[in-house]
Design an enzyme around this catalytic site. Structure first.
Site, PDB file in Angstrom:
ATOM      1  N   SER A 212      41.297  41.703  41.082  1.00 50.82           N
ATOM      2  CA  SER A 212      40.638  40.499  40.566  1.00 50.82           C
ATOM      3  C   SER A 212      39.123  40.624  40.682  1.00 50.82           C
ATOM      4  CB  SER A 212      41.119  39.271  41.330  1.00 50.82           C
ATOM      5  OG  SER A 212      40.450  38.108  40.891  1.00 50.82           O
ATOM      6  N   GLY A 213      38.652  41.164  41.799  1.00 45.12           N
ATOM      7  CA  GLY A 213      37.212  41.364  41.968  1.00 45.12           C
ATOM      8  C   GLY A 213      36.652  42.316  40.933  1.00 45.12           C
ATOM      9  N   TRP A 215      37.957  42.931  38.049  1.00 48.53           N
ATOM     10  CA  TRP A 215      38.075  42.285  36.743  1.00 48.53           C
ATOM     11  C   TRP A 215      36.877  41.382  36.477  1.00 48.53           C
ATOM     12  CZ3 TRP A 215      38.213  37.138  35.343  1.00 48.53           C
ATOM     13  CH2 TRP A 215      38.598  36.858  34.028  1.00 48.53           C
ATOM     14  N   HIS A 216      36.365  40.727  37.515  1.00 50.33           N
ATOM     15  CA  HIS A 216      35.263  39.790  37.339  1.00 50.33           C
ATOM     16  C   HIS A 216      33.952  40.477  36.972  1.00 50.33           C
ATOM     17  CE1 HIS A 216      37.803  36.641  39.120  1.00 50.33           C
ATOM     18  NE2 HIS A 216      36.937  35.797  38.594  1.00 50.33           N
ATOM     19  N   GLY A 217      33.788  41.718  37.354  1.00 56.30           N
ATOM     20  CA  GLY A 217      32.545  42.395  36.996  1.00 56.30           C
ATOM     21  C   GLY A 217      32.480  43.804  37.543  1.00 56.30           C
TER      22      GLY A 217
END
Length: 257
Positions: A212-213, A215-217
């Site tokens: 998820s981390g 994916w965020h950037g």
């Protein structure tokens, strides 16, 4: 073009909305593989599914099982849906322009000159940023949902009053719901989910938040963000309280002023 990519800093050039577009398209491929849907033979319907403009830049992340059937069925203009959609667009614009952008001015002023302020002012800046990021993101989601409703299409709900959550596990069920549920259905459950030993649950949780981390950037700060959130949720995993708050917040209660 003057851009210098770097693997060490994860400084790479990515198209706008690529993270949403990628997960949006992956749901189609995975659902076909899992026999949840049949492959779409109509190129126009498929193209509309992968490039439906209201959700392309910032979500919500749709599922092929949810959006494709709506695209394929015949739709007629519904006045009540259109009015509801316009109302939601207006509410989203209010959250974005009036609340988020106003909070951003103070949050940026405090954070950009953090050395000049005391601790209480920095906490105030964090509170401004808290409302800014929620109203900015949920405001856009409202605009996307309202715009889609004008075309007779219902998108997935993305926020459910996350700041009223009673623990961090409940928060992640209420914040960016389309992403959290995507990770749950397409990554967490295939990894084994909550079945098996406690250490498998811990492993699966860390994988979810680290992905998820990322994916965020494309930046190491997002990897650290994912690691921290995984650590924050660990107590509820160990004590098995992560599914405790599934009911409606303050159900049957009223505010006494």
């Amino acid at each position: 073009m003057g851009f210098k990519p770097s693997f060490l800093t994860l400084n790479v050039l990515l198209p706008v909305g690529i993270s949403f577009y990628t997960f949006h398209g992956l749901s189609y491929i995975i659902d076909i593989y899992k026999n949840r849907i049949k492959e779409e033979r109509n190129f126009i319907d498929y193209s509309l599914f992968v490039s439906f403009f209201p959700l392309l830049v910032a979500g919500p992340i749709e599922r092929a099982t949810h959006l494709l059937p709506q695209i394929k069925r015949e739709r007629t203009f519904d006045t009540s849906k259109a009015v509801d959609g316009l109302r939601q667009i207006l509410w989203g614009l209010f959250k974005k322009i009036v609340i988020a952008d106003s909070c951003a001015e103070y949050a940026n002023m405090i954070f950009n000159n953090s050395s000049q302020y005391n601790g209480s002012t920095l906490i105030l800046g964090a509170l401004f940023f808290t409302f800014q990021i929620y109203c900015d993101f949920s405001g856009y989601s409202d605009i996307a949902l309202g715009t889609a409703r004008l075309f007779g299409i219902d998108l997935l709900k993305n926020f459910a009053f996350p700041y009223f959550s009673r623990d961090i596990a409940e928060f992640w069920r209420r914040w960016h719901i389309s992403l959290s549920s995507w990770f749950r259905d397409y990554l967490y459950i295939p990894l084994g989910g909550s079945k098996g030993s406690i250490w498998k649950k811990v492993r699966n949780t860390f994988i979810i938040f680290l992905v998820s981390g990322f994916w965020h950037g494309a930046n190491w700060t997002f990897i650290v963000w994912g690691l921290l959130n995984a650590l924050y949720i660990m107590p509820s995993i160990f004590f098995e309280t992560n599914r405790r708050n599934l009911d409606v917040v303050a159900q049957g209660e009223s505010f006494l002023i």
